[in-house]
Design a protein around this motif. Structure first.
Motif, PDB file in Angstrom:
ATOM      1  N   LEU A  35       0.831  -1.206   0.000  1.00 51.37           N
ATOM      2  CA  LEU A  35       0.000   0.000   0.000  1.00 51.37           C
ATOM      3  C   LEU A  35       0.864   1.254   0.000  1.00 51.37           C
ATOM      4  N   GLU A  36       0.555   2.176  -0.864  1.00 52.27           N
ATOM      5  CA  GLU A  36       1.287   3.449  -0.895  1.00 52.27           C
ATOM      6  C   GLU A  36       0.633   4.434   0.065  1.00 52.27           C
ATOM      7  N   TRP A  37       0.689   4.104   1.335  1.00 44.72           N
ATOM      8  CA  TRP A  37       0.080   4.921   2.363  1.00 44.72           C
ATOM      9  C   TRP A  37       1.159   5.608   3.180  1.00 44.72           C
ATOM     10  N   GLU A  38       0.806   6.782   3.724  1.00 40.33           N
ATOM     11  CA  GLU A  38       1.695   7.492   4.635  1.00 40.33           C
ATOM     12  C   GLU A  38       1.167   7.353   6.057  1.00 40.33           C
ATOM     13  N   TYR A  39       2.086   7.291   7.009  1.00 36.53           N
ATOM     14  CA  TYR A  39       1.687   7.229   8.414  1.00 36.53           C
ATOM     15  C   TYR A  39       2.709   8.008   9.227  1.00 36.53           C
ATOM     16  N   ASP A  40       2.262   9.082   9.857  1.00 37.26           N
ATOM     17  CA  ASP A  40       3.172   9.949  10.605  1.00 37.26           C
ATOM     18  C   ASP A  40       2.641  10.204  12.006  1.00 37.26           C
ATOM     19  N   ALA A  41       3.545  10.659  12.865  1.00 34.42           N
ATOM     20  CA  ALA A  41       3.178  11.040  14.228  1.00 34.42           C
ATOM     21  C   ALA A  41       2.939  12.540  14.287  1.00 34.42           C
ATOM     22  N   HIS A  42       1.901  12.940  14.994  1.00 27.29           N
ATOM     23  CA  HIS A  42       1.538  14.354  15.107  1.00 27.29           C
ATOM     24  C   HIS A  42       1.355  14.704  16.581  1.00 27.29           C
ATOM     25  N   ASP A  43       2.072  15.725  17.024  1.00 29.16           N
ATOM     26  CA  ASP A  43       1.934  16.183  18.402  1.00 29.16           C
ATOM     27  C   ASP A  43       0.666  17.025  18.506  1.00 29.16           C
ATOM     28  N   VAL A  44      -0.333  16.473  19.152  1.00 31.35           N
ATOM     29  CA  VAL A  44      -1.645  17.118  19.245  1.00 31.35           C
ATOM     30  C   VAL A  44      -2.112  17.067  20.699  1.00 31.35           C
ATOM     31  N   THR A  45      -2.513  18.195  21.221  1.00 31.17           N
ATOM     32  CA  THR A  45      -3.027  18.272  22.580  1.00 31.17           C
ATOM     33  C   THR A  45      -4.550  18.174  22.576  1.00 31.17           C
ATOM     34  N   GLU A  46      -5.141  18.073  23.764  1.00 31.36           N
ATOM     35  CA  GLU A  46      -6.596  18.067  23.858  1.00 31.36           C
ATOM     36  C   GLU A  46      -7.185  19.341  23.264  1.00 31.36           C
ATOM     37  N   GLU A  47      -6.488  20.458  23.459  1.00 27.59           N
ATOM     38  CA  GLU A  47      -6.989  21.746  22.976  1.00 27.59           C
ATOM     39  C   GLU A  47      -6.933  21.847  21.450  1.00 27.59           C
ATOM     40  N   SER A  48      -5.906  21.260  20.857  1.00 30.32           N
ATOM     41  CA  SER A  48      -5.751  21.375  19.405  1.00 30.32           C
ATOM     42  C   SER A  48      -6.409  20.229  18.641  1.00 30.32           C
ATOM     43  N   LEU A  49      -6.926  19.220  19.354  1.00 35.13           N
ATOM     44  CA  LEU A  49      -7.531  18.060  18.685  1.00 35.13           C
ATOM     45  C   LEU A  49      -8.740  18.423  17.820  1.00 35.13           C
ATOM     46  N   PRO A  50      -9.693  19.227  18.289  1.00 26.40           N
ATOM     47  CA  PRO A  50     -10.859  19.527  17.437  1.00 26.40           C
ATOM     48  C   PRO A  50     -10.476  20.131  16.092  1.00 26.40           C
ATOM     49  N   ALA A  51      -9.513  21.050  16.083  1.00 22.05           N
ATOM     50  CA  ALA A  51      -9.101  21.675  14.825  1.00 22.05           C
ATOM     51  C   ALA A  51      -8.434  20.663  13.903  1.00 22.05           C
ATOM     52  N   PHE A  52      -7.628  19.762  14.475  1.00 23.06           N
ATOM     53  CA  PHE A  52      -6.962  18.748  13.648  1.00 23.06           C
ATOM     54  C   PHE A  52      -7.996  17.838  12.984  1.00 23.06           C
ATOM     55  N   ILE A  53      -8.954  17.377  13.754  1.00 20.91           N
ATOM     56  CA  ILE A  53      -9.967  16.475  13.208  1.00 20.91           C
ATOM     57  C   ILE A  53     -10.849  17.200  12.198  1.00 20.91           C
ATOM     58  N   ASP A  54     -11.166  18.437  12.460  1.00 24.25           N
ATOM     59  CA  ASP A  54     -12.005  19.207  11.544  1.00 24.25           C
ATOM     60  C   ASP A  54     -11.325  19.401  10.197  1.00 24.25           C
ATOM     61  N   ALA A  55      -9.990  19.402  10.177  1.00 23.81           N
ATOM     62  CA  ALA A  55      -9.238  19.646   8.950  1.00 23.81           C
ATOM     63  C   ALA A  55      -8.966  18.385   8.138  1.00 23.81           C
ATOM     64  N   LEU A  56      -9.412  17.222   8.604  1.00 23.88           N
ATOM     65  CA  LEU A  56      -9.167  15.977   7.879  1.00 23.88           C
ATOM     66  C   LEU A  56      -9.851  16.009   6.516  1.00 23.88           C
ATOM     67  N   THR A  57      -9.118  15.628   5.494  1.00 24.84           N
ATOM     68  CA  THR A  57      -9.645  15.583   4.130  1.00 24.84           C
ATOM     69  C   THR A  57      -9.886  14.147   3.695  1.00 24.84           C
ATOM     70  N   GLY A  58     -10.391  13.973   2.502  1.00 26.59           N
ATOM     71  CA  GLY A  58     -10.753  12.650   2.007  1.00 26.59           C
ATOM     72  C   GLY A  58      -9.605  11.693   1.828  1.00 26.59           C
ATOM     73  N   GLU A  59      -8.379  12.182   1.807  1.00 24.20           N
ATOM     74  CA  GLU A  59      -7.237  11.279   1.650  1.00 24.20           C
ATOM     75  C   GLU A  59      -6.925  10.513   2.941  1.00 24.20           C
ATOM     76  N   TRP A  60      -7.505  10.970   4.049  1.00 22.77           N
ATOM     77  CA  TRP A  60      -7.247  10.319   5.328  1.00 22.77           C
ATOM     78  C   TRP A  60      -8.084   9.056   5.473  1.00 22.77           C
ATOM     79  N   ALA A  61      -7.433   7.971   5.930  1.00 20.11           N
ATOM     80  CA  ALA A  61      -8.138   6.710   6.192  1.00 20.11           C
ATOM     81  C   ALA A  61      -8.461   6.554   7.667  1.00 20.11           C
TER      82      ALA A  61
END
Length: 281
Positions: A35-61
């Motif tokens: 599979l040509e998939w990417e998998y990375d680690a992202h430093d995300v806090t409880e405060e920044s989690l909603p914005a990160f999830i809201d920004a997810l696009t269709g390429e995310w599995a």
């Protein structure tokens, strides 16, 4: 293996995140599956989690979640799978396409990981089990022991007042835990066929000093969810006392394998993932 699908993205979120071994496991799986998939680690806090999830696009599995996000993510998904709802924590978010855009599904693969790791150690069924600790992982351990047949587990905690979420989850699961102190724990460890420790290595070290050959049943299995250090004082003492010690990396492997299955729709190549893990621990 030849590449078989379009590129997708996944990753692990948490704070701190530098220690995470999830990228090692998931990248090894994708490579083995072609599979040509990417998998990375992202430093995300409880405060920044909603914005990160809201920004997810269709390429995310999907996403893997570690502390402190397993509870914080609950209100941010559209649907929570039954086991995750029982446990009250999600360590997986699946990004699924729907007509109007996407649906976020929260799941918990920690329970699967604990069950699989205990079975590796030789526990197919148990009637007496102990959970050390009272946090989110302990709640998953309670559910895992329930799957193996333990309906009245012993839970070792320093403060019962801080185990409210675990107590509420136990009621929903239909299990009846008995809470005991660390001082009384050796008596119950001596009767257990399956033990899951979810506390830091130094917290488990106190219990380690109480273990002798007479305090561990023949064939009894202890899984220490901690994997740093890999060989915990409690696990090593359990092994010296004649029990079977299952290291936390086995739980980590199996919970990641279940995430791979959920995100890709294909069985996880556990042998390849395990080999990659062995190279870094």
């Amino acid at each position: 293996m030849p590449r078989t699908s379009e590129a997708r993205r996944a990753g692990v979120l948490g704070h701190p995140i530098e220690h995470s071994l999830s990228p090692v496991l998931h990248r090894a799986a994708y490579d083995a599956l072609g599979l040509e998939w990417e998998y990375d680690a992202h430093d995300v806090t409880e405060e920044s989690l909603p914005a990160f999830i809201d920004a997810l696009t269709g390429e995310w599995a999907g996403l893997s979640l570690t502390m402190p996000l397993k509870v914080a993510a609950l209100p941010l998904v559209d649907f929570i799978e039954p086991m995750a709802k029982l446990v009250g924590a999600i360590n997986t978010v699946l990004v699924q396409p729907v007509a109007e855009g996407r649906q976020l599904v929260g799941a918990n693969t920690d329970v699967h990981g604990i069950v699989a790791a205990l079975r590796e150690g030789g526990v197919q069924q148990a009637d007496a089990g102990v959970v050390v600790g009272g946090g989110a992982t302990a709640t998953s351990a309670l559910a895992a022991l329930g799957r193996l047949g333990v309906t009245k587990p012993i839970v070792v905690v320093r403060s019962r007042a801080r185990a409210g979420a675990l107590m509420r989850a136990a009621t929903k699961m239909g299990v009846e835990p008995r809470f005991v102190s660390f001082e009384d724990a050796p008596h119950y460890l001596a009767r257990a066929s399956a033990v899951v420790s979810t506390v830091p290595a130094d917290a488990g070290a106190g219990l380690a000093t109480s273990l002798t050959e007479s305090t561990v049943l023949d064939g009894a299995v202890l899984l220490d969810a901690v994997y740093s250090p890999l060989d915990t004082p409690l696990g090593l003492s359990w092994e010296r006392a004649g029990g079977t010690f299952v290291r936390g990396t086995r739980m980590l492997l199996h919970q990641a394998g279940e995430q791979v299955r959920l995100m890709t729709g294909r069985e996880a190549p556990l042998a390849s993932m395990s080999a990659a893990l062995d190279q870094v621990v």
